[in-house]
Write a protein that holds these residues in place. Structure first.
Motif, PDB file in Angstrom:
ATOM      1  N   GLY A 243      27.180  16.239  -0.156  1.00  0.00           N
ATOM      2  CA  GLY A 243      27.032  15.236   0.749  1.00  0.00           C
ATOM      3  C   GLY A 243      25.757  14.569   1.472  1.00  0.00           C
ATOM      4  N   GLY A 244      24.642  15.148   0.691  1.00  0.00           N
ATOM      5  CA  GLY A 244      23.419  14.369   0.987  1.00  0.00           C
ATOM      6  C   GLY A 244      23.274  12.971   0.649  1.00  0.00           C
ATOM      7  N   ARG A 245      22.184  12.311   1.249  1.00  0.00           N
ATOM      8  CA  ARG A 245      22.232  11.040   1.269  1.00  0.00           C
ATOM      9  C   ARG A 245      20.761  10.533   0.606  1.00  0.00           C
ATOM     10  NH1 ARG A 245      23.202  11.776   6.450  1.00  0.00           N
ATOM     11  NH2 ARG A 245      23.945  13.855   5.285  1.00  0.00           N
ATOM     12  N   ILE A 246      20.543   9.901  -0.486  1.00  0.00           N
ATOM     13  CA  ILE A 246      18.977   9.542  -0.793  1.00  0.00           C
ATOM     14  C   ILE A 246      18.773   7.985  -0.663  1.00  0.00           C
ATOM     15  CG2 ILE A 246      17.526   9.314  -2.903  1.00  0.00           C
ATOM     16  CD1 ILE A 246      18.845  11.930  -3.649  1.00  0.00           C
ATOM     17  N   ALA A 247      17.810   7.774  -0.051  1.00  0.00           N
ATOM     18  CA  ALA A 247      17.587   6.134  -0.017  1.00  0.00           C
ATOM     19  C   ALA A 247      16.385   5.977  -0.985  1.00  0.00           C
ATOM     20  CB  ALA A 247      16.999   5.701   1.404  1.00  0.00           C
ATOM     21  N   LEU A 248      16.509   4.920  -1.766  1.00  0.00           N
ATOM     22  CA  LEU A 248      15.843   4.867  -2.774  1.00  0.00           C
ATOM     23  C   LEU A 248      15.027   3.609  -2.536  1.00  0.00           C
ATOM     24  CD1 LEU A 248      18.213   5.187  -6.017  1.00  0.00           C
ATOM     25  CD2 LEU A 248      16.582   6.844  -5.406  1.00  0.00           C
ATOM     26  N   CYS A 249      14.028   3.759  -2.030  1.00  0.00           N
ATOM     27  CA  CYS A 249      12.961   2.737  -1.558  1.00  0.00           C
ATOM     28  C   CYS A 249      12.018   2.269  -2.303  1.00  0.00           C
ATOM     29  CB  CYS A 249      12.620   3.017  -0.215  1.00  0.00           C
ATOM     30  SG  CYS A 249      11.541   1.978   0.648  1.00  0.00           S
ATOM     31  N   GLY A 250      11.224   3.284  -3.186  1.00  0.00           N
ATOM     32  CA  GLY A 250       9.981   3.160  -3.956  1.00  0.00           C
ATOM     33  C   GLY A 250       9.875   4.046  -4.939  1.00  0.00           C
ATOM     34  N   ALA A 251       8.991   3.697  -6.264  1.00  0.00           N
ATOM     35  CA  ALA A 251       8.987   4.696  -7.029  1.00  0.00           C
ATOM     36  C   ALA A 251       7.580   4.362  -7.549  1.00  0.00           C
ATOM     37  CB  ALA A 251       9.889   4.285  -8.080  1.00  0.00           C
ATOM     38  N   ILE A 252       6.736   4.791  -6.346  1.00  0.00           N
ATOM     39  CA  ILE A 252       5.393   4.112  -6.820  1.00  0.00           C
ATOM     40  C   ILE A 252       4.737   5.206  -7.990  1.00  0.00           C
ATOM     41  CG2 ILE A 252       4.026   5.750  -5.468  1.00  0.00           C
ATOM     42  CD1 ILE A 252       2.393   3.436  -4.370  1.00  0.00           C
ATOM     43  N   SER A 253       5.251   6.400  -8.244  1.00  0.00           N
ATOM     44  CA  SER A 253       4.953   7.027  -9.517  1.00  0.00           C
ATOM     45  C   SER A 253       5.002   6.381 -10.815  1.00  0.00           C
ATOM     46  CB  SER A 253       5.458   8.623  -9.423  1.00  0.00           C
ATOM     47  OG  SER A 253       6.913   8.421  -9.587  1.00  0.00           O
ATOM     48  N   GLN A 254       5.801   5.432 -10.843  1.00  0.00           N
ATOM     49  CA  GLN A 254       6.411   4.798 -11.944  1.00  0.00           C
ATOM     50  C   GLN A 254       5.650   3.260 -12.126  1.00  0.00           C
ATOM     51  OE1 GLN A 254      10.521   6.877 -11.363  1.00  0.00           O
ATOM     52  NE2 GLN A 254      10.633   5.125 -12.589  1.00  0.00           N
ATOM     53  N   TYR A 255       5.189   2.673 -11.172  1.00  0.00           N
ATOM     54  CA  TYR A 255       4.829   1.192 -11.236  1.00  0.00           C
ATOM     55  C   TYR A 255       3.917   0.901 -12.233  1.00  0.00           C
ATOM     56  CZ  TYR A 255       7.569   0.635  -6.676  1.00  0.00           C
ATOM     57  OH  TYR A 255       8.644   0.715  -5.864  1.00  0.00           O
ATOM     58  N   ASN A 256       2.990   1.702 -12.559  1.00  0.00           N
ATOM     59  CA  ASN A 256       2.090   1.629 -13.714  1.00  0.00           C
ATOM     60  C   ASN A 256       2.590   1.886 -14.884  1.00  0.00           C
ATOM     61  OD1 ASN A 256       0.385   0.351 -11.781  1.00  0.00           O
ATOM     62  ND2 ASN A 256      -0.651   2.552 -11.235  1.00  0.00           N
ATOM     63  N   ALA A 257       3.803   2.407 -14.960  1.00  0.00           N
ATOM     64  CA  ALA A 257       4.092   2.961 -16.320  1.00  0.00           C
ATOM     65  C   ALA A 257       4.189   2.003 -17.410  1.00  0.00           C
ATOM     66  CB  ALA A 257       5.564   3.796 -16.300  1.00  0.00           C
ATOM     67  N   THR A 258       4.106   2.128 -18.616  1.00  0.00           N
ATOM     68  CA  THR A 258       4.086   1.242 -19.824  1.00  0.00           C
ATOM     69  C   THR A 258       5.134   1.492 -20.562  1.00  0.00           C
ATOM     70  OG1 THR A 258       2.385   2.509 -20.998  1.00  0.00           O
ATOM     71  CG2 THR A 258       1.489   0.805 -19.596  1.00  0.00           C
ATOM     72  N   GLU A 259       5.751   2.743 -20.447  1.00  0.00           N
ATOM     73  CA  GLU A 259       6.979   3.043 -21.020  1.00  0.00           C
ATOM     74  C   GLU A 259       8.175   3.369 -20.271  1.00  0.00           C
ATOM     75  OE1 GLU A 259       7.292   3.335 -24.475  1.00  0.00           O
ATOM     76  OE2 GLU A 259       5.150   2.242 -24.787  1.00  0.00           O
TER      77      GLU A 259
END
Lengths: 340, 340
Positions: A243-259
Motif C-alpha cells: 500500500g506504499g505511495r511514491i511521489a515521483l518529483c524529480g530524477a536528478i540522477s538522470q537529467y544529464n543522461a545521454t542514453e
C-alpha cells in the motif's frame, strides 16, 4: 533605491548541453534594459533561483512538459525583485514581487505575471524556497500525491536540497513516525539529522543504498518522496510496505543522461505490494498555496520548520550556482543574490 | 450424481521451475480422498482455473504477496464443484460452490471457505472467469485503480486473455471513447475487434509495439491496463497523455525471468506527465464484488459483454492448460473441465 541604469547583465544559453552542462554552455551578456510598456513593470531583481527542472529546459524540445530555453537568449526562472518603474497602477514602484524572469539583473514583466510578496513576513529569498515553489512541491507531494498518514515511515531522497529538506520536516509535521533522508556525503547526512530533524540519514556515496535503507527502516517504508530516481527509486520500491505511495518529483540522477536510463528492475513489485507511483508537477497544486503559506508561516515562526540557503553573489555566478546545485554542492535552497 | 469413489487424481508440483515451466515440474498423482471432518464438505470439482499468478507461487518464497506452493503436494487455485458429502448443515449435498482447492478431482473444504454459486444464472465455469476473479480484476482496475472517465482512450494488454478481454469491454461500458488491445498473433488480434468489440488491435509479434500503438492511438492514451509489463509498459508510458493512469495488474512477460528485468526506460516521463501507476491485487477489492456481479449479469444478459473460454478436458491436462495459458494459447478464460 537608485535610478535604473540603461544597461544590465543577463545570462544566455549559448549551446545545449550534452550530458553534464558546463560553464561553456552559458554566457554573461550585457544588454540594454527595455522600457516597460503599458501594463508592465521594470523590476530590479534581488534574488534568482536555480532549480533542477531547468536542466530539462536546456535540451531541445522533446515533448517535455515545459518549453525549452531559446539559444542566444536569457534563461528564465523564479526570481524576486523590487519594482523600479511601473506602468500598472495596481503594482506601484517599491513593491516587492516574485516573477519568472530570473537569470538577469533587471526584468520587464507584465504586471499580471508578478506576485507581490510580503518581505516583512519573511525575507524575499524565502519566496523562492520554503515559501515558494520548492516548499509547495514538498507539501503537495506529501498531502496529495503520496499522502502521509499518521505513523508512516517516510523516506526522502535528495533530502539536503531545497525540496527534500522541507519535505522531511513536513512529513514529520504531518504525523510520520520516522523520517529517513538520503544525501551525498557525511557532512550533509549529519545536517539532515542535526539541523533538519530527520531520524536517520543515508550517505548514498558511502555504500549500498538498499542495505543502508534496510538498516534505517528495518520494517520498511510507507511513503517515498523521490527527487533522485535511478538506484534510489529501485531501493525504495524494494523497501516499500504494501500500500506504499511514491511521489515521483524529480530524477536528478538522470537529467544529464545521454542514453535512455533503465527503469527500476523491481517495478513489478508494485503489483504485489499494491504501490502507487505518481508524478508531481507543482503547477497542478497552486490551489494549495494559500493553505500551505499559512501552515508554513506558522511552522517557521514556531521553529518547527528550519531552512538553509546556499548563496552565491552576482549574476555572473548564476551558471556556477546552477552547475553546483546539479552536483549537490548546496545545502537547502541554492540561490543567487543579485542585489540587496 | 454417483457416490464418491475412494481415490482420485490430483496434480502435484514436483520441482520448482527455473524460467519457463515444463511438464516435468508436475506429476499426476492418485491418492485417497480424505473424509470431511466436522464443518467440512467433500466437493467433486467440475472446473478448475489456471491463472498467471500461479507462476509466482511455483517459486520458493521470496516475499511474494502469496505463499508458495509446497513441493510434493497438490497445487491450488480457483475451482467450482458440487458438494457430494456435507458435515456442515449450511451447505447441503448438491450445492454448487466456488472454492480454492483446484488441481484435484475431489476436495475436502471447510464450509466457511466456499461460496455457493447460482448455476441457473450462469454456467459454473463463468464463476472462474467473467463472474469471478478475472472479471472483478478488470472491473476494479478500471473503476478504482486506473479509473476510466467518459471519453478516455484506453489501452489493454493481454487483451485476448481472461482479464484483458473483459477489461476492454468494461472500459467501453464505462464510457471510453476508444479501446485498443494487444495480443499475440493475427488471429487473436482479429478476435479483439470482431468478437470483443475493441476499436483497434495490436499484434505485438508483428512489429514495433510503440509504432503500432502510436498508429492506433495517434493522440495518446489516458488509461493503460497492464497485464504484460516489459515492452508493453514502456510503450504505454510513452503514449500516455498528461494525467494518465496505469493499472499494474500483471507482468506475464516477466514471470519466467531468471534475472531481474530492466524497468521501463522512460519511467521519468511519469513526472512530467503526472502519471499514476498503481498495483492491483483483486483481493483488496472484494467489496466491489456484489456491485460488479449485478452489473456483469446485466451486461451478459444484454449481450454487451461477451466472453470466450478455452477448455481442456481432464485433470491430467491441467499442466498443459497452465503451460499453454502462460504462452498465450488461450482466447478468453483458460479452464480445465474435470466433470460435467
Amino acid at each position: 533605491m537608485t535610478a535604473a541604469p540603461s544597461v544590465h547583465r543577463e545570462i544566455h544559453l549559448t549551446s545545449r548541453p550534452v550530458g553534464e552542462p558546463t560553464a561553456e554552455n552559458f554566457a554573461l551578456v550585457e544588454s540594454a534594459i527595455p522600457e516597460p510598456g503599458e501594463g508592465q513593470l521594470l523590476v530590479r531583481n534581488t534574488w534568482m533561483s536555480v532549480d533542477p527542472y531547468m536542466r530539462g529546459r536546456m535540451n531541445a524540445g522533446t515533448g517535455s512538459y515545459i518549453a525549452p530555453f531559446d539559444l542566444g537568449a536569457p534563461l528564465g526562472g523564479g526570481a524576486t525583485g523590487t519594482v523600479v518603474a511601473s506602468k500598472a497602477a495596481a503594482v506601484p514602484v517599491g513593491t516587492a514581487v516574485l516573477h519568472q524572469l530570473g537569470w538577469r539583473e533587471y526584468a520587464v514583466v507584465d504586471a499580471a505575471a508578478v506576485m507581490p510578496i510580503d518581505v516583512s513576513l519573511a525575507p524575499a529569498s524565502a519566496y523562492l524556497g520554503v515559501l515558494g515553489m520548492p516548499g509547495l512541491t514538498a507539501y503537495a507531494g506529501l498531502t496529495e500525491v503520496a499522502p502521509v498518514a499518521k505513523g508512516d515511515v517516510v523516506f526522502v531522497s535528495g533530502a539536503a536540497g531545497a525540496v527534500g529538506s522541507v519535505a522531511g520536516q513536513i512529513a514529520r509535521l504531518l504525523g510520520a513516525s520516522r523520517v529517513i533522508g538520503s544525501a551525498g556525503g557525511p557532512e550533509k547526512a549529519r545536517k539532515l539529522v542535526e539541523d533538519f530533524g530527520f531520524d536517520a540519514a543515508i550517505d548514498y556515496r558511502a555504500g549500498s543504498l538498499a542495505e543502508q535503507l534496510a538498516e534505517a527502516a528495518p520494517e520498511g517504508i510507507d511513503v517515498y518522496f523521490d527527487n533522485v530516481g535511478g538506484d534510489h527509486l529501485e531501493a525504495a520500491i524494494a523497501a516499500m510496505r504494501p500500500g506504499g505511495r511514491i511521489a515521483l518529483c524529480g530524477a536528478i540522477s538522470q537529467y544529464n543522461a545521454t542514453e535512455p536510463v533503465a527503469g527500476p528492475r523491481n517495478l513489478a513489485y508494485a503489483i504485489g505490494k499494491q504501490l502507487t507511483l505518481r508524478g508531481l508537477l507543482v503547477g497542478s497544486y497552486y490551489h494549495l498555496a494559500p493553505q500551505y503559506a499559512q501552515l508554513a508561516a506558522g511552522w517557521l515562526a514556531s521553529g518547527e520548520l528550519r531552512t538553509e540557503e546556499t548563496v552565491l553573489d552576482g549574476i555572473d555566478r548564476a551558471p556556477e550556482a546552477f552547475l553546483g546545485m546539479m552536483r549537490g554542492a548546496n545545502t537547502g535552497k541554492m540561490l543567487v543574490r543579485l542585489a540587496g
